[in-house]
Write an enzyme that holds these catalytic residues in place. Structure first.
Site, mmCIF file in Angstrom:
data_model
loop_
_atom_site.group_PDB
_atom_site.id
_atom_site.type_symbol
_atom_site.label_atom_id
_atom_site.label_comp_id
_atom_site.label_asym_id
_atom_site.label_seq_id
_atom_site.Cartn_x
_atom_site.Cartn_y
_atom_site.Cartn_z
ATOM 1 N N CYS A 4 1.649 -27.742 35.639
ATOM 2 C CA CYS A 4 0.549 -28.621 36.442
ATOM 3 C C CYS A 4 -0.208 -28.700 37.689
ATOM 4 O O CYS A 4 0.372 -27.712 38.742
ATOM 5 C CB CYS A 4 1.411 -30.145 36.587
ATOM 6 S SG CYS A 4 0.540 -30.986 37.859
ATOM 7 N N CYS A 7 0.744 -29.584 40.556
ATOM 8 C CA CYS A 7 2.788 -29.793 41.876
ATOM 9 C C CYS A 7 2.244 -28.680 41.635
ATOM 10 O O CYS A 7 3.201 -27.983 42.721
ATOM 11 C CB CYS A 7 3.180 -29.096 39.696
ATOM 12 S SG CYS A 7 4.446 -31.346 39.322
ATOM 13 N N ASN A 87 -7.372 -43.618 37.329
ATOM 14 C CA ASN A 87 -8.039 -43.109 36.397
ATOM 15 C C ASN A 87 -7.061 -43.561 35.896
ATOM 16 O O ASN A 87 -5.631 -42.555 35.748
ATOM 17 C CB ASN A 87 -9.116 -42.479 36.271
ATOM 18 C CG ASN A 87 -10.444 -42.307 36.741
ATOM 19 O OD1 ASN A 87 -10.836 -43.696 37.199
ATOM 20 N ND2 ASN A 87 -10.725 -41.078 37.542
ATOM 21 N N GLY A 93 -10.047 -42.514 32.138
ATOM 22 C CA GLY A 93 -11.096 -41.071 32.428
ATOM 23 C C GLY A 93 -10.476 -40.006 33.111
ATOM 24 O O GLY A 93 -10.495 -39.389 33.980
ATOM 25 N N HIS A 100 -2.593 -39.916 40.477
ATOM 26 C CA HIS A 100 -3.490 -39.760 42.150
ATOM 27 C C HIS A 100 -4.303 -40.566 42.133
ATOM 28 O O HIS A 100 -4.435 -41.913 41.407
ATOM 29 C CB HIS A 100 -3.381 -38.327 41.442
ATOM 30 C CG HIS A 100 -5.275 -37.964 40.671
ATOM 31 N ND1 HIS A 100 -4.706 -37.763 39.336
ATOM 32 C CD2 HIS A 100 -6.275 -38.596 40.416
ATOM 33 C CE1 HIS A 100 -5.207 -37.516 38.711
ATOM 34 N NE2 HIS A 100 -7.132 -37.986 38.833
HETATM 35 P P1 AMP Z 1 -8.685 -37.837 37.496
HETATM 36 O O1 AMP Z 1 -10.652 -37.677 36.758
HETATM 37 O O2 AMP Z 1 -8.360 -39.306 38.271
HETATM 38 O O3 AMP Z 1 -8.278 -37.530 36.365
HETATM 39 O O4 AMP Z 1 -9.127 -36.404 39.047
HETATM 40 C C1 AMP Z 1 -8.407 -35.445 38.969
HETATM 41 C C2 AMP Z 1 -9.074 -34.822 40.779
HETATM 42 O O5 AMP Z 1 -8.500 -33.809 40.435
HETATM 43 C C3 AMP Z 1 -10.680 -34.885 39.901
HETATM 44 O O6 AMP Z 1 -11.615 -35.751 41.137
HETATM 45 C C4 AMP Z 1 -11.058 -33.310 40.783
HETATM 46 O O7 AMP Z 1 -12.246 -32.999 41.007
HETATM 47 C C5 AMP Z 1 -9.809 -32.826 41.070
HETATM 48 N N1 AMP Z 1 -9.382 -31.756 41.183
HETATM 49 C C6 AMP Z 1 -8.627 -30.718 40.177
HETATM 50 N N2 AMP Z 1 -8.227 -29.391 40.436
HETATM 51 C C7 AMP Z 1 -8.223 -29.415 41.936
HETATM 52 C C8 AMP Z 1 -7.997 -28.855 42.494
HETATM 53 N N3 AMP Z 1 -7.553 -27.540 42.480
HETATM 54 N N4 AMP Z 1 -7.563 -29.395 44.488
HETATM 55 C C9 AMP Z 1 -8.312 -30.459 44.412
HETATM 56 N N5 AMP Z 1 -9.020 -31.536 43.816
HETATM 57 C C10 AMP Z 1 -8.904 -31.348 42.039
HETATM 58 ZN ZN ZN Z 2 2.407 -32.862 38.662
#
Ligand code: AMP
Ligand code: ZN
Length: 114
Positions: A4, A7, A87, A93, A100
């Site tokens: 993950c 994580c 989301n 989405g 988060h």
């Molecule tokens: P969701 O589409 O609600 O699952 O949001 C996932 C979010 O995580 C997206 O806005 C991505 O830009 C963000 N994201 C993915 N990988 C990272 C990372 N390594 N560091 C910071 N944000 C991330």
């Molecule tokens: Zn996790």
């Protein structure tokens, strides 16, 4: 969880720009910001999604909102306003399967669907 990405961020195996951290919650800048301020606030406990929340997590979710308020104040968007988005699942989405809360602000947010 081993594979993950969030994580790994919690364990500092993947770098991130952390804006808040305590024993249960961490918040860091989204890597692809959708607004001038775009912070992800997450529990350190690996909960895949909103639907996986249990009764025992009620306090944790409340604490996440307290942290969101604190960050909004620290980043000076409390007065002007902000948006919090969770989301959930495919239609919602959700791309990262670690619960988060998106904190968005710093501009007039568009694409208001509700
Ligand atoms: P969701 O589409 O609600 O699952 O949001 C996932 C979010 O995580 C997206 O806005 C991505 O830009 C963000 N994201 C993915 N990988 C990272 C990372 N390594 N560091 C910071 N944000 C991330
Ligand atoms: Zn996790």
């Amino acid at each position: 969880m081993e594979d993950c990405i969030f994580c790994k961020i919690i364990k500092k195996e993947v770098p991130s720009q952390i804006v808040y951290e305590d024993s249960q919650i961490i918040a860091f800048k989204d890597i692809q910001p959708a607004a001038p301020i775009h912070i992800l606030v997450i529990p350190k406990k690996h909960i895949p999604s909103l639907i996986n929340l249990n009764k025992e997590d009620e306090l944790l979710v409340g604490q996440i909102y307290t942290v969101i308020n604190k960050i909004a104040e620290d980043l000076k968007i409390k007065e002007k306003g902000f948006r919090v988005i969770v989301n959930c699942g495919k239609d919602g989405g959700q791309e990262v399967e670690h619960l988060h809360f998106h904190l968005l602000g710093g501009k007039q947010l568009g694409e208001k669907i509700v």
